[in-house]
Design a protein around this motif. Structure first.
Motif, PDB file in Angstrom:
ATOM      1  N   PRO A 253      58.816 -18.038  31.151  1.00  0.00           N
ATOM      2  CA  PRO A 253      57.745 -18.955  31.540  1.00  0.00           C
ATOM      3  C   PRO A 253      56.616 -19.087  30.524  1.00  0.00           C
ATOM      4  N   GLY A 254      56.630 -18.305  29.456  1.00  0.00           N
ATOM      5  CA  GLY A 254      55.530 -18.322  28.504  1.00  0.00           C
ATOM      6  C   GLY A 254      55.716 -19.353  27.406  1.00  0.00           C
ATOM      7  N   ALA A 255      54.631 -19.597  26.681  1.00  0.00           N
ATOM      8  CA  ALA A 255      54.626 -20.444  25.485  1.00  0.00           C
ATOM      9  C   ALA A 255      53.328 -20.155  24.749  1.00  0.00           C
ATOM     10  N   THR A 256      53.267 -20.503  23.468  1.00  0.00           N
ATOM     11  CA  THR A 256      52.109 -20.154  22.664  1.00  0.00           C
ATOM     12  C   THR A 256      50.867 -20.959  23.040  1.00  0.00           C
ATOM     13  N   CYS A 257      51.023 -22.082  23.720  1.00  0.00           N
ATOM     14  CA  CYS A 257      49.859 -22.867  24.149  1.00  0.00           C
ATOM     15  C   CYS A 257      50.121 -23.429  25.542  1.00  0.00           C
ATOM     16  N   ARG A 328      72.050 -13.973  25.415  1.00  0.00           N
ATOM     17  CA  ARG A 328      73.451 -14.285  25.097  1.00  0.00           C
ATOM     18  C   ARG A 328      74.358 -14.180  26.302  1.00  0.00           C
ATOM     19  N   ASP A 329      74.143 -13.180  27.153  1.00  0.00           N
ATOM     20  CA  ASP A 329      75.042 -12.951  28.277  1.00  0.00           C
ATOM     21  C   ASP A 329      74.543 -13.560  29.586  1.00  0.00           C
ATOM     22  N   ALA A 330      73.454 -14.329  29.518  1.00  0.00           N
ATOM     23  CA  ALA A 330      72.932 -14.965  30.727  1.00  0.00           C
ATOM     24  C   ALA A 330      73.824 -16.117  31.157  1.00  0.00           C
ATOM     25  N   ALA A 331      73.906 -16.309  32.475  1.00  0.00           N
ATOM     26  CA  ALA A 331      74.636 -17.470  32.995  1.00  0.00           C
ATOM     27  C   ALA A 331      73.895 -18.756  32.665  1.00  0.00           C
ATOM     28  N   VAL A 332      72.550 -18.688  32.628  1.00  0.00           N
ATOM     29  CA  VAL A 332      71.723 -19.832  32.276  1.00  0.00           C
ATOM     30  C   VAL A 332      70.329 -19.327  31.938  1.00  0.00           C
ATOM     31  N   VAL A 333      69.639 -20.059  31.082  1.00  0.00           N
ATOM     32  CA  VAL A 333      68.272 -19.749  30.688  1.00  0.00           C
ATOM     33  C   VAL A 333      67.395 -20.944  31.036  1.00  0.00           C
ATOM     34  N   VAL A 334      66.230 -20.685  31.611  1.00  0.00           N
ATOM     35  CA  VAL A 334      65.254 -21.738  31.885  1.00  0.00           C
ATOM     36  C   VAL A 334      63.992 -21.401  31.108  1.00  0.00           C
ATOM     37  N   THR A 335      63.534 -22.323  30.282  1.00  0.00           N
ATOM     38  CA  THR A 335      62.443 -22.017  29.368  1.00  0.00           C
ATOM     39  C   THR A 335      61.617 -23.257  29.075  1.00  0.00           C
ATOM     40  N   ASN A 336      60.400 -23.048  28.626  1.00  0.00           N
ATOM     41  CA  ASN A 336      59.611 -24.139  28.082  1.00  0.00           C
ATOM     42  C   ASN A 336      60.143 -24.517  26.704  1.00  0.00           C
ATOM     43  N   ASN A 337      59.570 -25.575  26.149  1.00  0.00           N
ATOM     44  CA  ASN A 337      59.908 -25.931  24.775  1.00  0.00           C
ATOM     45  C   ASN A 337      59.195 -24.951  23.849  1.00  0.00           C
ATOM     46  N   SER A 338      59.843 -23.808  23.643  1.00  0.00           N
ATOM     47  CA  SER A 338      59.252 -22.718  22.875  1.00  0.00           C
ATOM     48  C   SER A 338      60.353 -22.022  22.094  1.00  0.00           C
ATOM     49  N   GLY A 339      59.987 -20.915  21.464  1.00  0.00           N
ATOM     50  CA  GLY A 339      60.977 -20.184  20.686  1.00  0.00           C
ATOM     51  C   GLY A 339      62.164 -19.731  21.500  1.00  0.00           C
ATOM     52  N   GLY A 340      61.947 -19.439  22.792  1.00  0.00           N
ATOM     53  CA  GLY A 340      63.053 -19.017  23.647  1.00  0.00           C
ATOM     54  C   GLY A 340      64.154 -20.038  23.749  1.00  0.00           C
ATOM     55  N   ALA A 341      63.806 -21.326  23.707  1.00  0.00           N
ATOM     56  CA  ALA A 341      64.823 -22.374  23.767  1.00  0.00           C
ATOM     57  C   ALA A 341      65.740 -22.304  22.557  1.00  0.00           C
ATOM     58  N   HIS A 342      65.180 -22.026  21.381  1.00  0.00           N
ATOM     59  CA  HIS A 342      65.982 -21.964  20.163  1.00  0.00           C
ATOM     60  C   HIS A 342      66.779 -20.666  20.078  1.00  0.00           C
ATOM     61  N   LEU A 343      66.210 -19.575  20.582  1.00  0.00           N
ATOM     62  CA  LEU A 343      66.971 -18.327  20.637  1.00  0.00           C
ATOM     63  C   LEU A 343      68.189 -18.477  21.532  1.00  0.00           C
ATOM     64  N   ALA A 344      67.998 -19.073  22.716  1.00  0.00           N
ATOM     65  CA  ALA A 344      69.121 -19.291  23.631  1.00  0.00           C
ATOM     66  C   ALA A 344      70.166 -20.189  22.999  1.00  0.00           C
ATOM     67  N   ASP A 345      69.718 -21.233  22.324  1.00  0.00           N
ATOM     68  CA  ASP A 345      70.643 -22.170  21.694  1.00  0.00           C
ATOM     69  C   ASP A 345      71.451 -21.491  20.598  1.00  0.00           C
ATOM     70  N   ARG A 384      50.865 -33.372  20.364  1.00  0.00           N
ATOM     71  CA  ARG A 384      50.611 -32.208  19.505  1.00  0.00           C
ATOM     72  C   ARG A 384      49.442 -31.352  20.007  1.00  0.00           C
ATOM     73  N   ALA A 385      49.010 -31.562  21.238  1.00  0.00           N
ATOM     74  CA  ALA A 385      47.829 -30.868  21.749  1.00  0.00           C
ATOM     75  C   ALA A 385      48.158 -29.441  22.163  1.00  0.00           C
ATOM     76  N   PHE A 386      47.179 -28.559  22.034  1.00  0.00           N
ATOM     77  CA  PHE A 386      47.312 -27.189  22.523  1.00  0.00           C
ATOM     78  C   PHE A 386      46.983 -27.092  24.012  1.00  0.00           C
ATOM     79  N   VAL A 387      46.081 -27.959  24.470  1.00  0.00           N
ATOM     80  CA  VAL A 387      45.675 -27.992  25.876  1.00  0.00           C
ATOM     81  C   VAL A 387      45.780 -29.434  26.352  1.00  0.00           C
TER      82      VAL A 387
END
Length: 431
Positions: A253-257, A328-345, A384-387
């Protein structure tokens, strides 16, 4: 009286027209100094520096270009990456990189209004000079400039410096191109820069790749066992990860902004929906996200039929390699548009991305594995906004729709919400 004389369109050369000049290919309309150095000769290179001091996901998106550089250089070349701590953390998972030149931050990527520190720049110049790099390749997104980093590398005496920018910066780059198109996927953009200067890229698979260390898998299995005594590693084979509830979903559920974070109360509802669909839910994040992770995890308690079906929270308890193993071994990942999306991919985990309107999907979307992108189109995107200055309309997506999309990516778990967003291995539900 003023007379306006216009040249007929038919006599204007097309924008893509190229011609030969002084032994090199020139694109009509480009700056006369662009491509002046011709092809990049790596045959004598012994030390190459790749410069990408950005977020974790930006480094992951660079992995195909890193493979192309490695393949084009001599077998004994040393390929290092200049990165901030976020990007440096993923380097042990990239086979193409030998080592990392880690810097706390760089002024040209700093959006926090920190005071300029000339001593830090001088220290970096001395550090790079001592390493005696032969080539520096500067990768950027379309909105970033390579010129500050080019100045650092030129001052460090690196003789060959490669980058792309629409603005002219003189001799700071020895190999400069000015025609990378806007809106191009970041992986393709990096490959296009190399290809423009003669580095072979046609053989490179553009999908992201990260290795998953066996010790990271073992560490995650131990961590889950400590939190859930009935868990085992049998669910994914002898080298896999599972929970006592069988297949599991990972929520990030996290993201840098905040502009890229799906509302936490909705994430908690998604956690409950996936628990109700029969998945064990693991909510992960950094140590700073501990409260967020716990609030999302509690969403599973409302629907769990027994305590051992409640979600597992992992905040600040996993190294990056361990997080990648978990994904890698998850049935599915739910994430924001963040680094986690690219790691899962990069490890081919099915992923649902809650894609805020901060960026164009075409530039950053996962492309390597099964995925669903969910967002609502807005006129302010890409901001491109942070908030978000509005009401986060781009992420106004009902939790039931998110849970249904995730369930639709899991074999044997039908999406159970009629009318929910598009689901499937390679579809986007931006409406």
């Amino acid at each position: 009286m003023t007379t306006v004389v216009s040249r007929p369109a038919a006599v204007l050369p097309p924008a893509s027209l190229s011609r030969q000049a002084a032994g090199r290919q020139v694109t009509v309309g480009s700056h006369p100094a662009a491509d002046r150095a011709g092809s990049l000769d790596l045959s004598a290179a012994r030390r190459i520096l790749v410069v990408r001091p950005d977020n974790l996901g930006d480094v992951v998106l660079l992995t195909p270009a890193l493979r192309a550089l490695r393949d084009a250089a001599p077998a004994d070349v040393r390929l290092d990456l200049l990165a901030t701590p976020a990007g440096a953390a993923v380097v042990p998972l990239i086979d193409s990189v030998d080592d990392v030149v880690e810097v706390p931050s760089v002024s040209w990527q700093d959006a926090d209004d920190k005071a300029f520190d000339p001593d830090a720049h001088l220290a970096l110049i001395r550090r790079l000079a001592a390493a005696r790099y032969d080539v520096a390749v500067l990768f950027t997104s379309y909105s970033q400039s390579p010129w500050p980093a080019a100045f650092i590398c030129a001052s460090a005496g690196i003789p060959v410096r490669v980058g792309a920018s629409r603005e002219f910066g003189g001799t700071l780059l020895t190999h400069w191109m000015d025609a990378l198109p806007d809106g191009q996927h970041q992986t393709d953009r990096a490959l296009a820069l190399l290809s423009r200067f003669g580095v072979p890229t046609d053989h490179i698979d553009p999908r992201l790749v990260l290795k998953v260390p066996a010790d990271a898998v073992a560490a995650v299995r131990r961590r889950l066992a400590a939190l859930d005594p009935t868990s085992s590693g049998a669910g994914g084979g002898s080298d896999g990860i599972s929970t006592s509830g069988g297949p599991y979903a990972v929520l990030l559920p996290g993201a840098t902004c905040s502009s890229r974070r799906y509302p936490e109360h909705r994430f908690a509802a998604v956690a409950g929906g996936l628990t109700d669909a029969g998945l064990r839910v693991v909510v992960a994040g950094t140590a700073r996200e501990a409260e967020l992770v716990e609030r999302v995890r509690r969403g599973t308690e409302r629907v769990a039929l027994s305590p051992d079906r409640a979600g597992i929270g992992l905040a600040g308890e996993l190294s990056l390699p361990e997080l990648v193993a978990l994904l890698r071994d998850a049935a599915v990942v739910v994430t924001n548009n963040s680094g986690g999306a690219h790691l899962a991919d990069a490890v081919r985990a099915p992923v649902v991305v809650l894609y805020a309107g901060t960026e164009r999907e075409a530039e950053y979307q996962p492309r390597s594995g099964p995925r669903v992108l969910l967002r609502r189109p807005t006129t302010c995107s890409p901001c491109r906004a942070f908030v978000c200055p509005y009401q986060h309309e781009c992420l106004d997506i009902p939790p039931a729709e998110v849970a249904a999309a995730a369930a639709g990516l899991v074999s044997g778990l039908p999406a159970r919400t009629p009318g929910a967003g598009s689901t499937g291995p390679a579809r986007s539900a931006a409406r």
